[in-house]
Design a protein around this motif. Structure first.
Motif, PDB file in Angstrom:
ATOM      1  N   SER A 379      -3.791  -4.923 -14.005  1.00 36.75           N
ATOM      2  CA  SER A 379      -2.856  -5.308 -12.989  1.00 36.75           C
ATOM      3  C   SER A 379      -2.745  -4.052 -11.883  1.00 36.75           C
ATOM      4  O   SER A 379      -1.962  -3.118 -12.620  1.00 36.75           O
ATOM      5  N   ARG A 384      -2.243  -8.126  -4.549  1.00 32.08           N
ATOM      6  CA  ARG A 384      -1.932  -9.397  -5.105  1.00 32.08           C
ATOM      7  C   ARG A 384      -2.898 -10.283  -5.099  1.00 32.08           C
ATOM      8  O   ARG A 384      -2.887 -11.129  -5.818  1.00 32.08           O
ATOM      9  N   HIS A 387      -4.479  -9.675  -8.605  1.00 28.06           N
ATOM     10  CA  HIS A 387      -3.750  -9.480 -10.003  1.00 28.06           C
ATOM     11  C   HIS A 387      -2.539 -10.251  -9.916  1.00 28.06           C
ATOM     12  O   HIS A 387      -1.768  -9.975 -11.105  1.00 28.06           O
ATOM     13  N   ALA A 388      -2.110 -11.074  -8.973  1.00 25.76           N
ATOM     14  CA  ALA A 388      -1.002 -12.002  -9.202  1.00 25.76           C
ATOM     15  C   ALA A 388      -1.576 -13.227  -9.806  1.00 25.76           C
ATOM     16  O   ALA A 388      -2.705 -13.631  -9.680  1.00 25.76           O
ATOM     17  N   MET A 391      -0.729 -12.786 -15.625  1.00 21.85           N
ATOM     18  CA  MET A 391       0.040 -13.008 -16.695  1.00 21.85           C
ATOM     19  C   MET A 391      -0.050 -14.626 -16.971  1.00 21.85           C
ATOM     20  O   MET A 391      -0.224 -14.918 -18.306  1.00 21.85           O
ATOM     21  N   GLU A 410      -1.583  -1.656 -16.657  1.00 24.25           N
ATOM     22  CA  GLU A 410      -0.974  -1.702 -15.147  1.00 24.25           C
ATOM     23  C   GLU A 410      -1.547  -0.138 -14.466  1.00 24.25           C
ATOM     24  O   GLU A 410      -1.222   0.863 -15.178  1.00 24.25           O
TER      25      GLU A 410
ATOM     26  N   ASP B  69      10.201 -13.122 -14.415  1.00 24.75           N
ATOM     27  CA  ASP B  69       9.442 -11.965 -14.672  1.00 24.75           C
ATOM     28  C   ASP B  69       8.503 -12.223 -15.948  1.00 24.75           C
ATOM     29  O   ASP B  69       7.714 -11.403 -16.290  1.00 24.75           O
ATOM     30  N   GLU B  73       4.264 -11.581 -11.965  1.00 22.02           N
ATOM     31  CA  GLU B  73       4.124 -10.339 -11.908  1.00 22.02           C
ATOM     32  C   GLU B  73       5.159  -9.770 -10.861  1.00 22.02           C
ATOM     33  O   GLU B  73       5.566 -10.460  -9.964  1.00 22.02           O
ATOM     34  N   THR B  74       5.462  -8.625 -11.106  1.00 27.48           N
ATOM     35  CA  THR B  74       6.689  -8.081 -10.197  1.00 27.48           C
ATOM     36  C   THR B  74       5.727  -7.527  -8.828  1.00 27.48           C
ATOM     37  O   THR B  74       6.763  -7.079  -8.102  1.00 27.48           O
ATOM     38  N   THR B 110      -0.187 -17.533  -7.104  1.00 28.75           N
ATOM     39  CA  THR B 110       0.855 -17.734  -8.033  1.00 28.75           C
ATOM     40  C   THR B 110       1.023 -19.561  -8.318  1.00 28.75           C
ATOM     41  O   THR B 110       1.933 -20.000  -8.777  1.00 28.75           O
TER      42      THR B 110
END
Lengths: 443, 387
Positions: A379, A384, A387-388, A391, A410, B69, B73-74, B110
């Motif tokens: 990440s 973004r 990498h967004a 998760m 990260e 979170d 992702e942050t 997202t």
């Protein structure tokens, strides 16, 4: 001053040819003027490669130059330059590194800033962007750069594919997306014709597209050799061997590179030579661009018996036959279909596994085909685009497939300030312990 | 239902602002379907025509992200993360579905995180292009038609062209009324404060369009009846530029210094209300053109002029008009961290607006009040500088 670091040693001798490709691409932008060619600032995986190659337009790959700056650990001066004009450090660092370089070059009246890694990059005659389901900087970066190069025209095209929706029939939507992408590519050709003053040679474009298709096929055939145990090449090399496909698509040199790589991998397999000896764990690099300043981390993995026989990153192609592309005599329509199907051809598989997604199906397919024991994601904080959503992919993989060991590293692609080698290696060590425990459980 | 009548418009706005989503919850209880959406790109006309209540989702700048979170992702836009966190925590448990228009990477990348985590009965990603040329308009019409079909399937009711045309009229009227309310900020001092205006803007995006129009009219009548206050000759007139600012925290930080917030270029404010949908034979055509070509947001590439100055006029010319019409003394450019679309525009906007006569303070911050003290200090320093 740049912090010099010894580069990663490559496992294949073919990969050692990559710096010549990268340097060649950079120097082509510097020599273009004397050769009477136009230079276009361009982005990878934009569908515009063949148009540029068929029109003798020299691509200036900003992402490549920023990657070189990062690998040389010499990006900071450019990042700071961009920051001095209010470009935030949280923005894409490929872009801000490149914009900082461009700002310096403009201040020097177009001359290359002293000490530019690998001689720097030439001033473009045009900037080609692309709006995608992927990356906002691909249309904002040219717009931002134009603030400093006001005489350089920008053209942004738009190429989408049907978004994943388990309740929608993407087959019904594909034709809409293909038409749109083909129309946009036609607009790109018109723009390039205007800037170069030359008409497109459509036969040459068709031949270039055909060569690209052959390169796609050969790339996949070659990479599939990595299924062998022990794998003859891993992701550490693939972050280099992607260069011809990614930056030189539509050229004979790119195709020939994979001929050589293919031969070398076959020889390694015949000789029983693997990346790690012994090969203890096989891992998929499941998503994320690498930290270009820390490619040596792949060797750290290798030194512990961990190899990456496959990666999603930069595997920007597929066997053409698998995409089942409709026949067309229009090379732009062919590019459009190839683009759309490249993304959608995992959709049907995802529909068959409740709760899955195409991105996860792709990872599962690779895990199975390449016999992987775990997955690593990276990440990068400034990007973004790739990498967004990682998760979500990792969680879905565990949920719909199986509880395999996963590491989400990260860092960043260019900005070294986010990187701590000791911490990174500690996390890798902990992950390897998890792999060991997982393998023990499986007997 | 919130009582909207003469003399209590501001109180009604206050209630809808502080109890955000309360009207949607009431309507849901009465059997109406409620669809949430993000950003100024949500085609409210089509949702209204479908008979559902569109509610634009907002976060809570005073609430720390505590659950989101774990899924997102942050590095994602702090506003998007905050709204997602509220949704995960059940703040929007009255939603029947959501529409995510493709504004930026933080939304696009997202989409699956939202849809798979929330598991709402209806979900749609509206794939709005980033380019505004003719092929893009044709494509935009196609994706709007796909959107219409999914809504028809969800509601079990056909969406007729007439219903869309009627919704276009209702929303155009709503925008006209809001522009009239904005006009009341041109006087010195403005008849309505920046924080009052923000509450009206936020309230208006959470209720049915007819109720929204009634609210604006009630506020307008109430504000016009105010006795004119004496202007403070030292008070600076400020314009706020950014995307979704939907809380009074920053505005109170500006106005507590004595400055007047008189105009905005926000996606919750003038960006939403300045441009109407043209009445076209095919109503989808007008909607496509409005959202793709008329909306002034950084995720649609604009640059057809022959010169760079011409391109800047295309992109930011409306801000120059605001500076002149609202007599703006200074502008605050408030951008969220990790926002590539706005972040890459900062040098261009700053130099353009400054050339138009208004000094610009650029602030990059989180969608959170945790850093408000620092923001306020910088605003105070800026106002002193332009005094």
């Amino acid at each position: 001053m740049a912090e010099e670091k010894k580069g990663r040693a490559v496992a294949t001798s073919t990969a050692a040819k990559i710096p010549k490709f990268v340097r060649g691409n950079l120097s082509a932008t510097l020599k273009a003027k004397e050769e009477g060619k136009k230079v276009a600032a361009a982005f990878i995986a934009d569908g515009q490669d063949e148009i540029m190659r068929a029109m003798d337009i020299v691509p200036a790959w900003g992402e490549s130059f920023s990657g070189v700056c990062a690998a040389k650990r010499d990006a900071e001066k450019y990042l700071q330059k961009a920051e001095s004009d209010n470009f935030s450090r949280s923005l894409c660092t490929y872009a801000t590194c490149n914009i900082g370089f461009d700002m310096m070059r403009e201040e020097l009246g177009g001359a290359t800033p002293e000490g530019a890694p690998w001689g720097g990059m030439g001033r473009p005659d045009m900037m080609l962007g692309n709006g995608q389901l992927l990356c906002d900087p691909r249309f904002k970066w040219p717009q931002a750069t134009q603030h400093y190069q006001q005489d350089v025209p920008v053209f942004v095209t738009n190429m989408y594919y049907p978004p994943w929706d388990p309740n929608a029939d993407h087959h019904e939507q594909e034709a809409i997306y293909v038409k749109y992408a083909a129309d946009e590519l036609r607009e790109t050709v018109k723009f390039c014709e205007k800037i170069t003053g030359k008409k497109m040679d459509w036969d040459r474009l068709a031949a270039t597209v055909e060569l690209s298709d052959k390169t796609w096929d050969l790339f996949i055939d070659t990479y599939e050799l990595r299924k062998h145990i022990p794998t003859p090449m891993d992701t550490g090399d693939a972050m280099n061997t992607m260069v011809p496909l990614t930056f030189n698509l539509g050229t004979q040199e790119a195709y020939d590179f994979y001929v050589d790589l293919n031969a070398e991998l076959r020889q390694k397999i015949a000789d029983g030579v693997g990346v790690a000896n012994p090969e203890k764990y096989r891992i998929i690099w499941a998503a994320g661009l690498p930290s270009w300043f820390a490619l040596g981390d792949f060797q750290y993995f290798n030194g512990k018996g961990v190899v990456f026989p496959v990666e999603v990153t930069y595997r920007g192609c597929e066997k053409i036959e698998r995409l089942d592309l409709p026949k067309t005599n229009d090379p732009l329509e062919h590019i459009a279909w190839r683009w759309v199907r490249y993304w959608t051809h995992w959709y049907d598989a995802a529909k068959k596994r409740p709760g899955s997604t195409p991105k996860v199906e792709r990872i599962i397919e690779y895990i199975e085909d390449y016999k992987c024991d775990g997955a690593v994601f990276h990440s990068a904080f400034s990007c973004r685009s790739w990498h967004a959503g990682i998760m979500q992919q990792a969680a879905t993989l565990k949920k719909v497939y199986k509880d395999i060991p996963i590491l989400i590293m990260e860092g960043d692609i260019v900005d070294i300030s986010s990187y701590n080698e000791a911490d990174t290696h500690n996390r890798i060590d902990a992950f390897i312990e998890t792999l060991a425990a997982s393998k023990k459980r499986q007997g | 239902m919130t009582d909207i009548r003469d003399g209590n418009g501001l109180a009604a706005a206050e209630k809808l602002y502080t109890q955000y989503g309360s009207r949607a919850r009431e309507l849901k209880a009465s059997g109406k379907k409620v669809i949430g959406y993000l950003s100024a790109l949500g085609p409210v006309e089509i949702m209204t025509a479908a008979g559902v209540l569109p509610i634009r989702l907002k976060g809570n700048v005073s609430e720390a992200i505590s659950k989101g979170d774990a899924y997102m992702e942050t590095i994602v836009c702090p506003f998007v993360r905050n709204v997602f966190d509220l949704a995960v925590k059940g703040k929007y448990d009255f939603l029947d579905g959501m529409v995510l228009p493709h504004q930026c990477d933080s939304i696009d990348r997202t989409n699956e995180t939202w849809s798979y985590t929330l598991g709402l009965p209806y979900w749609h990603f509206l794939n709005v292009p980033h380019v505004t040329d003719d092929p893009s308009i044709a494509f935009m019409k196609e994706i709007l038609r796909i959107f219409i079909k999914t809504l028809e399937k969800f509601t079990g009711k056909a969406i007729t062209d007439q219903a869309i045309a009627d919704a276009v009229k209702a929303h155009n009227n709503n925008r006209k009324l809001m522009r009239e309310l904005y006009d009341l900020r041109k006087s010195n001092p403005p008849l309505i404060s920046g924080s009052e205006m923000m509450k009206v803007l936020v309230a208006a995006m959470s209720i049915p369009v007819e109720e929204s129009s009634a609210l604006i009219e009630a506020v307008m009548k109430e504000v016009k009846e105010r006795k004119p206050a004496a202007a403070n000759p030292k008070a600076k007139r400020i314009m706020l530029i950014g995307d979704q600012i939907d809380d009074v925290a920053v505005i109170e930080a500006i106005e507590s210094t004595g400055a007047y917030l008189v105009m905005d270029d926000l996606s919750t404010g003038s960006k939403m209300y300045w441009q109407d949908v043209d009445a076209t034979a095919d109503p989808v055509q007008g909607i496509a053109e409005r959202y793709l070509r008329k909306l002034k947001i950084p995720t649609t590439f604009v640059g057809s002029a022959d010169t760079y100055q011409g391109i800047l006029e295309e992109r930011f010319g409306h801000m120059k008009k605001y500076v002149n019409e609202f007599k703006v003394d200074g502008a605050i450019l408030f951008i969220y961290k990790y926002c590539d679309p706005y972040g890459f525009e900062v040098p261009a906007i700053k130099s353009y607006v400054e050339a138009a006569g208004a000094p610009v303070l650029y602030l990059e911050d989180e969608y959170s009040t945790s850093s408000l003290a620092r923001v306020k200090t910088r605003i105070e320093a800026f106002l002193e500088m332009i005094a």
